[in-house]
Design a protein around this motif. Structure first.
Motif, PDB file in Angstrom:
ATOM      1  N   CYS B 234     -52.131 -50.663 -16.068  1.00 41.95           N
ATOM      2  CA  CYS B 234     -53.201 -50.633 -17.076  1.00 41.95           C
ATOM      3  C   CYS B 234     -52.679 -50.093 -18.400  1.00 41.95           C
ATOM      4  O   CYS B 234     -53.008 -50.607 -19.471  1.00 41.95           O
ATOM      5  CB  CYS B 234     -54.373 -49.782 -16.588  1.00 41.95           C
ATOM      6  SG  CYS B 234     -55.308 -50.544 -15.233  1.00 41.95           S
ATOM      7  N   LYS B 235     -51.850 -49.062 -18.332  1.00 47.89           N
ATOM      8  CA  LYS B 235     -51.320 -48.480 -19.564  1.00 47.89           C
ATOM      9  C   LYS B 235     -50.390 -49.468 -20.269  1.00 47.89           C
ATOM     10  O   LYS B 235     -50.393 -49.581 -21.504  1.00 47.89           O
ATOM     11  CB  LYS B 235     -50.587 -47.164 -19.274  1.00 47.89           C
ATOM     12  CG  LYS B 235     -51.539 -46.032 -18.892  1.00 47.89           C
ATOM     13  CD  LYS B 235     -50.888 -44.667 -18.989  1.00 47.89           C
ATOM     14  CE  LYS B 235     -51.928 -43.573 -18.889  1.00 47.89           C
ATOM     15  NZ  LYS B 235     -52.831 -43.487 -20.055  1.00 47.89           N
ATOM     16  N   ILE B 237     -50.520 -52.771 -20.067  1.00 50.08           N
ATOM     17  CA  ILE B 237     -51.350 -53.842 -20.634  1.00 50.08           C
ATOM     18  C   ILE B 237     -52.070 -53.341 -21.889  1.00 50.08           C
ATOM     19  O   ILE B 237     -52.119 -54.023 -22.912  1.00 50.08           O
ATOM     20  CB  ILE B 237     -52.346 -54.356 -19.584  1.00 50.08           C
ATOM     21  CG1 ILE B 237     -51.594 -55.171 -18.520  1.00 50.08           C
ATOM     22  CG2 ILE B 237     -53.454 -55.189 -20.222  1.00 50.08           C
ATOM     23  CD1 ILE B 237     -52.425 -55.587 -17.332  1.00 50.08           C
ATOM     24  N   ASP B 238     -52.604 -52.124 -21.783  1.00 50.25           N
ATOM     25  CA  ASP B 238     -53.300 -51.543 -22.937  1.00 50.25           C
ATOM     26  C   ASP B 238     -52.391 -51.463 -24.155  1.00 50.25           C
ATOM     27  O   ASP B 238     -52.841 -51.635 -25.294  1.00 50.25           O
ATOM     28  CB  ASP B 238     -53.818 -50.156 -22.570  1.00 50.25           C
ATOM     29  CG  ASP B 238     -54.433 -49.446 -23.761  1.00 50.25           C
ATOM     30  OD1 ASP B 238     -55.444 -49.949 -24.264  1.00 50.25           O
ATOM     31  OD2 ASP B 238     -53.883 -48.422 -24.198  1.00 50.25           O
TER      32      ASP B 238
END
Lengths: 462, 462
Positions: B234-235, B237-238
């Motif tokens: 997630c990090k 992608i963020d």
């Protein structure tokens, strides 16, 4: 014959009966008592009946307590004047065995390899629970009364959340009344290093569902026009914890008590290095909140984890869509004094403040339980120390555990009792995974430690 | 008889033959030519044979070009001195029809409801390709020569990436030599508003796999000790796109040309509002790079999307694990001059700079193709404008399309030709989805527009 002589004879008997004790365990493990499987209701009951028969045959007062789900088995030895009452809690249900193809021998075909007994439930919890059942039943079989009253509550729904026990506990409070609850459903600190666990973390779990467009969209024709819900989900998750492992939800740390210097000092002396720990789990470097040791972080600091992610195309190859939705399973581990209900409010507020435009979301709270800290200056802890050192040949260390056993907190609240968590398992026992095992020598040491525990507790009350 | 008189007669013939034209399409659509299904190889060839027979019967020079996969059908009318050559490209293969249960009528049982013909391939691409096949075959059937040379390349692997065509294109270059390629495999701007598409975005797709511990870990015992790979994913992608929809990969926008004022001005007059667009896809608000209109963002600005997320527990209920791994399907849409190969390097470097501690990752590049811009000041575009306005009763608008048709760029490169993308479909035609349809009236308008196109092109070359 003095108590000590009788006890000496009992230890010899336990040793000479060790094969029979193991055979009993094998028999119990053959019953596939998977509590979450609605096709196995009869098998679960059969595993409960097995332990009922075991208690009855040994002369304990035994009864089945029916529930809306799987029954409890309750058993007790006679009350002993001037002596405390101990309640042993355990469970006869097991986790599902899937994926079956990963098992070397069948999950319900118990098999000894390299000194370990492999089967579903070997350590969680039939094997560990049976150490106490054996010590009491064999004590009685030797013709001696127990020196204190021991009660057993062996349930069949621990692996599905102990909902009925939580609900029925208040009305069973008189029957279960005790000075100390003993639970062996956890682990040693390391192979050859037994432990007494005096703290558990709490838990709060959620499912976060993010909704974007009403159906999957072509990422060519629509990419750039709408928010992608999978990206939105990643951004929302990213907002919960920063790159240093510090949780960003306002108020999350408010109730967290600082660790005492003495506790930190004690844990830093435990015989495990970060290098060995990292190698054990297969990562090249550990990670977590700065300023805390690994054991401090996993036992006594609150944490956030993503347990699962689901969105869009998951099969082979390419499918260039903007998925309609994305979801994540989230879990928080809490330390004592953190309130899971309060966390739900805080999390919802945080997510409202971090919702990207163009998506909506829904947060489902699954279950929550506060953390637990047990007193360590009790005669029960003192007795356990002596019993375990004698049986395992090593003085146990005092640890906390990062996992959660919600029913323990409820026992403390409803029964007002002390609590002893005596884990005989090892961290590589594969509880909940294929090839679950229990070290046969630890099973026998557990039986001995259990018998010694009753003896030591009674000695301290004389 | 003058050319104009003959053409007038042809238009009347096309109209009187309209039921037969539709019957032909129904017959072709009955063949389940799913190119990705290895169990349907014979059916795919049968769909190719069907169009071969159609061309042969009409008197075109026709041949099957064998490939390592499904064959191409090539056909041509005679060369005409002083006239340009047009190549019509289309495909006779179709997407899989699954999920079958969502179809109201069978995917290979073409059915007319409410003025639409429902079947897999109705619009993508049998229905659209057949408009050109019908106009040429009926022109010849009327006993008149075509006023310019028309070639057809109808392939059977568009839905599986056109790999053989990409490979064989250079050696077929002489045979396929043309001044303009005409493709009807896209859409109108909106219902009742035909369009000429002069730009396509490119594409680059990836699979990002993040590896944490060697197996799933208990989030209680290990939470706080190791990096969670789902959080790490997630990090990462963020980090790729910020909250304003601006991509953060260094160098990503370097080759992006600004949009011309005239192009922006033109698009802002198109008859669609953000409100209607949002309602159409079921979101309460659109999202994308600030400072650009919705059409600008989806047609002419590069974008990033996550097409899928996979990690850990995805079933019902709670499983409190730290997953061993997490992965995502990523796609970028590129604008002309952006190089997908260069993007792969930039993305890898970016991810290296944003890798959280304690995880490793692997990036698999799936496929990439640059974007395309066609000249709009050509006699072909001029002819198409007139032809479409006459057939559809509305002047077409000039648009770009956010999707990618990689073979178009290859035609431009290898054949050095102009390019006309004339889509007769609608955005709700469910191409690639259940209940694919094609508006029957648009099918007939497409046949007329095609015939008019040949007439108008030839007029301009006289």
């Amino acid at each position: 014959m003095s108590n000590d002589e009788a006890f000496h004879d009992l230890l010899a008997l336990l040793q000479s009966n060790s094969q029979q004790s193991l055979d009993d365990l094998v028999e119990w493990l053959r019953i596939p008592s998977v509590s979450s499987d609605s096709g196995k209701i009869a098998e679960v009951r059969r595993a409960g009946d097995w332990v009922y028969e075991k208690f009855s045959a040994a002369g304990l007062q035994t009864r089945i307590i029916e529930t809306e789900g799987h029954p409890f088995v309750f058993a007790e030895t006679p009350a002993v004047d001037g002596q405390p009452i101990v309640l042993v809690y355990g469970h006869y249900d097991v986790q599902p065995a899937e994926p079956l193809e990963d098992w070397i021998s069948g999950p319900f075909d118990p098999t000894v390899r390299d000194g370990n007994l492999y089967a579903r439930g070997a350590t969680d919890d039939k094997g560990q629970a049976l150490t106490h059942i054996q010590s009491v039943c064999q004590w009685l079989a030797a013709g001696n009364p127990l020196p204190l009253q021991i009660k057993f509550l062996i349930e069949g729904e621990e692996e599905v959340g102990s909902g009925n026990l939580e609900r029925l506990l208040p009305e069973l409070a008189d029957e279960l009344a005790c000075d100390c609850v003993v639970i062996s459903d956890s682990g040693q600190y390391a192979n050859g290093q037994p432990a007494i666990t005096y703290g558990l973390r709490g838990i709060a779990t959620y499912e976060l569902h993010v909704q974007g467009p009403s159906q999957d969209l072509h990422s060519g024709s629509f990419g750039g026009a709408v928010m992608n819900p999978a990206i939105a989900l990643c951004k929302m998750i990213d907002s919960i914890v920063n790159g240093d492992g510090v949780i960003q939800i306002p108020g999350y740390y408010d109730a967290v008590q600082p660790l005492s210097d003495s506790e930190r000092q004690q844990w830093r002396q435990l015989p495990q290095t970060d290098e060995a720990f990292a190698a054990g789990v297969g990562v090249n470097e550990l990670f977590g909140e700065k300023g805390y040791s690994t054991d401090e972080r996993r036992w006594a600091r609150p944490t956030f984890d993503v347990n699962g992610l689901t969105s869009g195309h998951q099969g082979e190859g390419v499918k260039t869509i903007i998925p309609a939705e994305a979801s994540a399973k989230l879990s928080f581990r809490l330390v004592p004094d953190q309130d899971p209900v309060k966390l739900t409010e805080q999390l919802e507020q945080h997510l409202r403040n971090h919702t990207p435009p163009g998506v909506t979301w829904n947060l489902k709270s699954d279950h929550g339980a506060p953390g637990m800290l047990a007193a360590t200056d009790t005669p029960f802890v003192d007795a356990a120390n002596v019993a375990i050192e004698a049986a395992f040949g090593t003085k146990p260390v005092m640890i906390r555990e990062g996992g959660s056993i919600p029913i323990v907190t409820r026992f403390q609240e409803v029964l007002g009792c002390d609590c002893l968590l005596l884990g005989w398992g090892l961290s590589d026992d594969n509880a909940h995974s294929p090839n679950e095992k229990f070290c046969v020598a630890d099973f026998h040491r557990g039986i001995e430690a259990s018998a010694r525990l009753w003896h030591e507790i009674a000695k301290r009350a004389q």
